[in-house]
Design an enzyme around this catalytic site. Structure first.
Site, mmCIF file in Angstrom:
data_model
loop_
_atom_site.group_PDB
_atom_site.id
_atom_site.type_symbol
_atom_site.label_atom_id
_atom_site.label_comp_id
_atom_site.label_asym_id
_atom_site.label_seq_id
_atom_site.Cartn_x
_atom_site.Cartn_y
_atom_site.Cartn_z
ATOM 1 N N LYS A 10 7.064 71.072 48.785
ATOM 2 C CA LYS A 10 8.319 70.312 48.725
ATOM 3 C C LYS A 10 8.873 69.994 50.126
ATOM 4 O O LYS A 10 9.513 68.954 50.315
ATOM 5 C CB LYS A 10 9.355 71.081 47.893
ATOM 6 C CG LYS A 10 8.981 71.210 46.407
ATOM 7 C CD LYS A 10 8.807 69.865 45.730
ATOM 8 C CE LYS A 10 8.763 69.952 44.217
ATOM 9 N NZ LYS A 10 8.512 68.660 43.562
ATOM 10 N N VAL A 55 -1.837 63.627 38.127
ATOM 11 C CA VAL A 55 -1.562 62.997 39.429
ATOM 12 C C VAL A 55 -2.409 63.594 40.558
ATOM 13 O O VAL A 55 -2.525 62.993 41.625
ATOM 14 C CB VAL A 55 -0.063 63.061 39.827
ATOM 15 C CG1 VAL A 55 0.777 62.208 38.904
ATOM 16 C CG2 VAL A 55 0.446 64.483 39.917
ATOM 17 N N ASN A 110 7.695 62.318 40.700
ATOM 18 C CA ASN A 110 8.487 63.406 40.112
ATOM 19 C C ASN A 110 7.632 64.553 39.566
ATOM 20 O O ASN A 110 8.127 65.677 39.455
ATOM 21 C CB ASN A 110 9.364 62.803 39.001
ATOM 22 C CG ASN A 110 9.937 63.846 38.074
ATOM 23 O OD1 ASN A 110 10.944 64.478 38.387
ATOM 24 N ND2 ASN A 110 9.292 64.052 36.929
ATOM 25 N N ALA A 170 6.055 74.965 50.549
ATOM 26 C CA ALA A 170 5.181 74.180 51.444
ATOM 27 C C ALA A 170 5.050 72.749 50.938
ATOM 28 O O ALA A 170 5.158 71.785 51.710
ATOM 29 C CB ALA A 170 3.812 74.841 51.540
ATOM 30 N N TYR A 201 5.119 76.399 46.634
ATOM 31 C CA TYR A 201 6.056 75.333 46.222
ATOM 32 C C TYR A 201 6.898 74.867 47.418
ATOM 33 O O TYR A 201 7.115 73.672 47.614
ATOM 34 C CB TYR A 201 6.927 75.900 45.111
ATOM 35 C CG TYR A 201 7.832 74.936 44.380
ATOM 36 C CD1 TYR A 201 7.315 73.989 43.491
ATOM 37 C CD2 TYR A 201 9.220 74.993 44.529
ATOM 38 C CE1 TYR A 201 8.159 73.128 42.795
ATOM 39 C CE2 TYR A 201 10.067 74.143 43.827
ATOM 40 C CZ TYR A 201 9.527 73.214 42.959
ATOM 41 O OH TYR A 201 10.379 72.376 42.262
#
Ligand code: NAP
Length: 255
Positions: free
Chosen positions: A169, A63, A89, A167, A165
């Protein structure tokens, strides 16, 4: 939107929550294009979904790679004769402190840029690329209504050792609100689920003593199941008056 009318992409579909979301959607009669870097996981997912009421196709996709995402969304659009959904996801963790002092040498070492960047690339840029590609097509073809579900994390509130992580999320939850405002005029809703500690291969990789400590800090005293997180995804897909907000499904835990 009714679940059975969902025709969309689920990223990170080969494992954990994404796998559960893909199967639950296909079980409800939806069409799902599961995208993942894990080809073996995708193959076993396709096998598991074969006799379910809906339809599942798979795409090997990174992705964070723009060309891969363009191929994914274009391919899924063609295969299903259009798309009206996306679950962002796919996610990774590469935990570490901003700076760390080596106990023996006393040397102070900072988090390598690569460790920072990888997490931003997959968790945030990946969601941006998938959302942009889907939305561009929906708007061009006047193909709304459509719904996008982002998967953030309760780490968005600031979890020590997860600066990268957190930052990614937190930004994903913030962009949920931006995209919801920008896209409402096209009939596109954007919602977000922020899971707390959930039983998946991601958490199974943690040290047992760390797992126990985590569970103790959850008021409900246990981790969530992927099915409990799917209830949030289902709500966002089905409730046509929900947009721009993030639902924390965390057993009452605050970081
Ligand atoms: P998981 O079991 O590790 O599944 C994630 C899937 O995404 C894996 O198949 C992984 O492949 C794939 N993936 C990794 N990098 C990718 C990329 N660049 N492009 C496409 N796919 C990629 O994780 P999970 O626990 O189900 O987590 C799902 C989501 O929930 C993530 O966004 C995670 O941050 C979030 N979340 C999880 C928890 C939890 O407690 N589990 C809590 C809060 C939020 P590989 O296995 O090959 O890397």
């Amino acid at each position: 939107m009714k679940l059975e009318n969902f025709k969309g992409v689920v990223t990170g579909g080969a494992s954990g929550m994404g796998r559960h979301f893909s199967l639950a959607l296909v079980q409800a009669g939806a069409h799902v294009a599961a995208a993942d870097v894990n080809e073996e996981g995708l193959a076993s997912l396709a096998e598991e979904a074969r006799d379910l009421p809906g339809k599942l196709i798979t795409f090997k996709t990174d992705v964070s790679n723009e060309a891969d995402v363009i191929g994914l969304v274009g391919g899924a659009w063609e295969a299903f004769g259009g798309l009206n959904g996306l679950v962002n996801n796919a996610g990774i963790t590469r935990d570490g402190l901003l700076v760390k002092t080596d106990r023996e040498t006393g040397l102070v070492k900072g988090m390598p840029l690569k460790q920072w960047q990888q997490v931003l690339d997959v968790n945030l840029t990946g969601a941006f690329l998938c959302t942009r590609e889907l939305v561009q097509r929906v708007v061009e073809k006047k193909a709304g209504p459509a719904v996008i579900v982002n998967i953030s994390s309760i780490s968005r509130y600031g979890n020590m050792g997860q600066g990268n992580y957190t930052a990614a999320k937190a930004a994903l939850a913030a962009d949920t609100e931006v995209w919801a405002k920008e896209l409402a005029r096209y009939g596109i809703r954007v919602g977000c689920v922020a899971p707390g500690f959930t039983e998946t291969p991601m958490t199974a990789a943690m040290k047992p003593e760390m797992l126990e400590m985590m569970k103790k800090s959850i008021p409900l005293g246990r981790a969530a199941s992927p099915g409990e997180q799917f209830m949030g995804v289902k709500f966002i897909i089905e409730c046509d008056f929900f947009t721009g907000r993030t639902i924390d499904i965390d057993g009452g835990m605050r970081l």
